[in-house]
Design a protein around this motif. Structure first.
Motif, PDB file in Angstrom:
ATOM      1  N   PHE A 159       0.834  -1.203   0.000  1.00 61.64           N
ATOM      2  CA  PHE A 159       0.000   0.000   0.000  1.00 61.64           C
ATOM      3  C   PHE A 159       0.865   1.247   0.000  1.00 61.64           C
ATOM      4  O   PHE A 159       0.636   2.178  -0.785  1.00 61.64           O
ATOM      5  N   TRP A 160       1.867   1.291   0.880  1.00 66.68           N
ATOM      6  CA  TRP A 160       2.739   2.464   0.940  1.00 66.68           C
ATOM      7  C   TRP A 160       3.587   2.594  -0.324  1.00 66.68           C
ATOM      8  O   TRP A 160       3.861   3.704  -0.777  1.00 66.68           O
ATOM      9  N   ARG A 161       3.994   1.472  -0.886  1.00 68.42           N
ATOM     10  CA  ARG A 161       4.809   1.528  -2.099  1.00 68.42           C
ATOM     11  C   ARG A 161       4.011   2.107  -3.267  1.00 68.42           C
ATOM     12  O   ARG A 161       4.523   2.923  -4.045  1.00 68.42           O
ATOM     13  N   ASP A 162       2.744   1.715  -3.385  1.00 63.83           N
ATOM     14  CA  ASP A 162       1.912   2.254  -4.465  1.00 63.83           C
ATOM     15  C   ASP A 162       1.624   3.734  -4.256  1.00 63.83           C
ATOM     16  O   ASP A 162       1.697   4.533  -5.203  1.00 63.83           O
ATOM     17  N   LYS A 163       1.296   4.111  -3.024  1.00 62.73           N
ATOM     18  CA  LYS A 163       0.986   5.508  -2.753  1.00 62.73           C
ATOM     19  C   LYS A 163       2.215   6.398  -2.909  1.00 62.73           C
ATOM     20  O   LYS A 163       2.136   7.491  -3.479  1.00 62.73           O
ATOM     21  N   PHE A 164       3.344   5.926  -2.398  1.00 68.32           N
ATOM     22  CA  PHE A 164       4.551   6.746  -2.453  1.00 68.32           C
ATOM     23  C   PHE A 164       5.087   6.848  -3.874  1.00 68.32           C
ATOM     24  O   PHE A 164       5.651   7.872  -4.259  1.00 68.32           O
ATOM     25  N   GLY A 165       4.906   5.794  -4.669  1.00 68.14           N
ATOM     26  CA  GLY A 165       5.365   5.863  -6.054  1.00 68.14           C
ATOM     27  C   GLY A 165       4.571   6.839  -6.889  1.00 68.14           C
ATOM     28  O   GLY A 165       5.089   7.394  -7.869  1.00 68.14           O
ATOM     29  N   ALA A 166       3.306   7.068  -6.519  1.00 68.75           N
ATOM     30  CA  ALA A 166       2.474   8.003  -7.276  1.00 68.75           C
ATOM     31  C   ALA A 166       2.663   9.449  -6.842  1.00 68.75           C
ATOM     32  O   ALA A 166       2.103  10.355  -7.468  1.00 68.75           O
ATOM     33  N   LEU A 167       3.442   9.682  -5.787  1.00 70.07           N
ATOM     34  CA  LEU A 167       3.636  11.048  -5.311  1.00 70.07           C
ATOM     35  C   LEU A 167       4.605  11.798  -6.211  1.00 70.07           C
ATOM     36  O   LEU A 167       5.537  11.204  -6.771  1.00 70.07           O
ATOM     37  N   PRO A 168       4.428  13.108  -6.356  1.00 76.10           N
ATOM     38  CA  PRO A 168       5.419  13.903  -7.091  1.00 76.10           C
ATOM     39  C   PRO A 168       6.767  13.908  -6.375  1.00 76.10           C
ATOM     40  O   PRO A 168       6.871  13.589  -5.186  1.00 76.10           O
ATOM     41  N   VAL A 169       7.786  14.282  -7.118  1.00 79.68           N
ATOM     42  CA  VAL A 169       9.140  14.270  -6.561  1.00 79.68           C
ATOM     43  C   VAL A 169       9.267  15.275  -5.419  1.00 79.68           C
ATOM     44  O   VAL A 169       9.958  15.025  -4.423  1.00 79.68           O
ATOM     45  N   ALA A 170       8.577  16.407  -5.536  1.00 77.62           N
ATOM     46  CA  ALA A 170       8.673  17.429  -4.485  1.00 77.62           C
ATOM     47  C   ALA A 170       8.114  16.917  -3.162  1.00 77.62           C
ATOM     48  O   ALA A 170       8.686  17.151  -2.093  1.00 77.62           O
ATOM     49  N   ILE A 171       6.999  16.182  -3.217  1.00 76.21           N
ATOM     50  CA  ILE A 171       6.412  15.661  -1.982  1.00 76.21           C
ATOM     51  C   ILE A 171       7.255  14.514  -1.436  1.00 76.21           C
ATOM     52  O   ILE A 171       7.368  14.339  -0.217  1.00 76.21           O
ATOM     53  N   GLN A 172       7.881  13.741  -2.313  1.00 76.71           N
ATOM     54  CA  GLN A 172       8.778  12.693  -1.837  1.00 76.71           C
ATOM     55  C   GLN A 172       9.974  13.282  -1.095  1.00 76.71           C
ATOM     56  O   GLN A 172      10.396  12.764  -0.057  1.00 76.71           O
TER      57      GLN A 172
END
Length: 719
Positions: free
Chosen positions: A370-383
């Protein structure tokens, strides 16, 4: 006349300042409006010349994408809040229902025994029930079985859910239920209003005249005859004693014909019926005393279910926990106030923290995916923002963050689970020493105490009764040290039961659980057990650990060791900002509030609220176009604790009358404009008095006293 300039129509067309843009024109619409020749010319230009990048046109789609992303993340946070709080609310309902179930079973058992006792005296036929005269004149046969439930709640709001669940429990077991509130048992309604409400809840067709005979006729029909009628009064202290006494006297004449029982909630003491009812009414009651769980017991169960055990993935910081504890005791131990404050903290967390929607991963079975899917869809700035959290950048972290957010959150969840297990073991030991879970919870999440323990080896030493009595263990470890000391002086039988509970709490921690199993399998000699049972050494300030059983020392050392190694507060872990709410100031202002300060700020900064040009064009100076109360509040900032009314009035008069003068001097027109006529002194005095009265009503100042009639006192200070 000169020829008009070509730029004039363009300037007038582009000047849209007084208007609002409702919709943006789409590219397709603008292209359809343009002529074919213009489109062909534009196409030739695009083919012949290389396209030059326009920064404004390139920036606009990017801004639109950012706004769309912000709306999407806000929606994700909103969904995460609803999912998290629904889980917390369902857990709260299950915990309270489980606590009250013991009381519900006692009430049901009492109802069945009372009904059997009445039927053993006499079982009247349906024709005898409808007779107006009593069947038996014995005093014992006129007593109504009544259960007094002591709730121990200072606020009635906590009892509403309890009695509603009690009604559902009794109704599911075949009883006829009716509820009378304190409003219905008032002198305004009288006994007739009570009977009418009683018939309305039981009968489908209520007669015009409320009488007990109508209830008797209904009770003779069908299956109604074989079940008792339970009347619940949830707040006895708020009822009218005369009306309730008259109702009891009336129904006591029918108790053999119609088995009517009362369940009355008492919030204060069991002497409340004696103070409320007359002696004659008390003689018509057959009382039974029952007690509901205390608010502290219910609070311990709630804290264990929603804060200690990770039921929803949401947690709170030390400052927020201390504030909620004080808020709970300040409101007389009201569970409802604590739950509402916790819900507000949860909503504030999801509205403030951008990455709070990742809390939903705590509820998923496969959290890492779940976290991998959500974090992968985040923009680079939010990461990058995730790794820029204060918990990931500070140097004094006991646990260093990795380069992967998924691994960091997984490690955070594992450490939180270990922390929960150790805290449950501490409370299991401390509750035998009357330690409350909320107090020990506030100590366990204190990051300052954890940092102090890491830097000071003296606090990590084995606690004894000597350093506990002298205060060497630190004021912050008071409850934890008390729990350790309770294990040290615990009887052997109690210690065996505590070790069994520890083995249940430490199921996921194999190494620690193996040590607990080893302690359980430790055999002691019969003499040691006999000494433990017969004569256990009493705790005193001068006693040491010489006379204690070695098993107690081992259990104390084990509990102290796992406390120092695994009881790591969440604020000391990386990425804790995602699941932990820390802003106690926001919660405090939302719950307690400061209306006087907010009113003063609104009056001082009314220009920012109104967004008008007439008040803000003067800059810092007070404008006469402001409201009179706002003008007076701004002028009051120039004074100290007291304000001279005469000086205050002269300043107000000068600002009000300066409006016409400024118009006359600053008029750009060549013609002589007429100045606004100055208002009369009576009108200005009336406006001044009204503004002063409004400031007094809002609580910003105190009116003059007889000793100093020319001065008013300020109450609110600061911007």
């Amino acid at each position: 006349m000169g020829t008009p300039s070509r730029e004039a129509p363009l300037t007038a067309a582009n000047n849209i300042q007084p208007f609002f843009v409702l919709h943006k024109a789409s590219a397709g619409a603008s292209a359809s409006i343009s002529s074919p020749a213009t489109s062909r010319a534009r196409r030739r230009i695009e083919v012949s010349q290389p396209s030059s990048p326009n920064p404004k046109s390139a920036k606009r789609p990017r801004d639109d994408d950012d706004e769309a992303d912000m709306e999407m993340y806000e929606q994700l946070r909103l969904e995460a809040f609803h999912c998290t709080w629904s889980k917390i609310q369902s857990t709260i309902n299950e915990v309270l229902r489980g606590i009250n179930l013991k009381l519900f079973d006692q009430v049901l058992r009492w109802v069945q025994e009372s009904f059997s006792a009445i039927r053993s005296i006499m079982r009247p036929r349906p024709a005898e029930i409808q007779q107006p005269y009593p069947l038996l004149t014995d005093v014992i046969c006129r007593k109504i079985p009544t259960a007094f439930v002591l709730t121990k709640n200072a606020e009635f709001v906590d009892d509403v859910t309890t009695f509603r669940d009690l009604m559902d429990h009794l109704e599911s077991n075949g009883c006829h239920l009716a509820k009378l509130s304190a409003t219905e048992l008032s002198s305004k309604n009288g006994v007739g209003g009570c009977l009418r409400s009683l018939l309305r809840q039981l009968l489908s067709d209520v007669p015009d005249v409320a009488d007990v005979s109508a209830l008797a006729s209904w009770y003779c029909k069908g299956d109604n005859y074989d079940q008792p009628i339970i009347i619940i009064i949830d707040d006895l202290e708020q009822c009218s004693g005369d009306v309730l006494g008259e109702l009891l006297m009336t129904l006591s004449e029918w108790v053999i014909k119609i088995p009517i029982f009362f369940v009355m909630g008492i919030a204060t003491t069991l002497d409340a019926p004696r103070k409320l009812l007359s002696s004659e009414a008390l003689q018509r009651l057959d009382p039974c005393k029952l007690t509901l769980g205390s608010p502290s017991d219910r609070m311990n169960a709630l804290v264990e279910a929603i804060l200690v055990k990770p039921c929803a993935g949401f947690c709170i910081s030390h400052e927020v926990a201390v504030f909620l504890r004080n808020y709970f005791f300040r409101h007389d131990g009201t569970i409802t106030s604590f739950i509402s404050a916790l819900k507000l903290a949860c909503s504030k967390h999801f509205s403030v923290e951008p990455l709070s929607f990742l809390c939903m991963g705590m509820l998923e079975e496969d959290s890492e995916n779940f976290w991998r899917d959500k974090f992968g869809a985040l923009p680079v700035a939010i990461q990058k923002q995730a790794f820029g959290l204060p918990s990931c950048t500070r140097e004094n972290n006991s646990i260093k963050p990795g380069n992967n957010l998924v691994e960091g959150l997984s490690e955070l969840m594992k450490l939180q689970k270990d922390w929960s297990s150790v805290l449950s073991c501490l409370y299991e030991a401390g509750r035998h020493g009357k330690v409350q879970l909320l107090d020990i919870f506030c100590e366990a999440i204190n990051p300052d105490l954890h940092t102090q323990n890491d830097s000071n080896n003296e606090l990590l030493s084995k606690p004894t009764s000597g350093n506990l009595s002298s205060g060497k263990s630190g004021a912050g470890r008071r409850c934890i040290a008390q729990a350790l000391d309770t294990v040290r002086y615990m009887p052997m039988e109690t210690l065996f039961r505590v070790l069994e509970v520890w083995s249940i709490h430490l199921e996921g921690m194999n190494e620690i659980n193996a040590k607990v199993k080893e302690l359980q399998s430790t055999t002691t000699s019969e003499d040691c057990v006999t000494i433990t049972k017969d004569k256990w050494p009493r705790r005193s300030t001068n006693s040491t650990a010489i006379g204690t059983v070695p098993l107690n020392d081992k259990a104390t050392m084990l509990l102290d060791d796992i406390t120092r190694n695994f009881l790591v507060p969440v604020e000391c872990l990386p990425f804790h900002e995602i699941i932990c709410f820390k802003n106690v100031g926001v919660l405090q202002s939302a719950l307690i509030g400061n209306p006087r300060r907010m009113v003063q700020l609104d009056l001082l900064k009314s220009q920012s609220r109104l967004n008008c040009s007439c008040c803000s064009r003067n800059g810092i100076a007070v404008s006469a176009s402001l409201h009179d109360t706002s003008v007076m509040c701004n002028l009051a900032q120039e004074y100290g604790d007291v304000i001279n009314l005469h000086d205050w009035y002269l300043s107000f008069d000068g600002i009000i009358n300066s409006k016409g003068k400024s118009k006359l001097v600053g008029s750009p027109s060549k013609k002589k404009s007429k100045a606004t006529p100055q208002q009369s002194g009576a009108m200005i005095q009336a406006r001044f008095c009204r503004a002063v009265t409004e400031l007094q009503i809002t609580g910003l100042l105190r009116m003059p006293s007889k000793r100093r009639p020319d001065l008013v006192q300020r109450i609110a200070f600061g911007p």
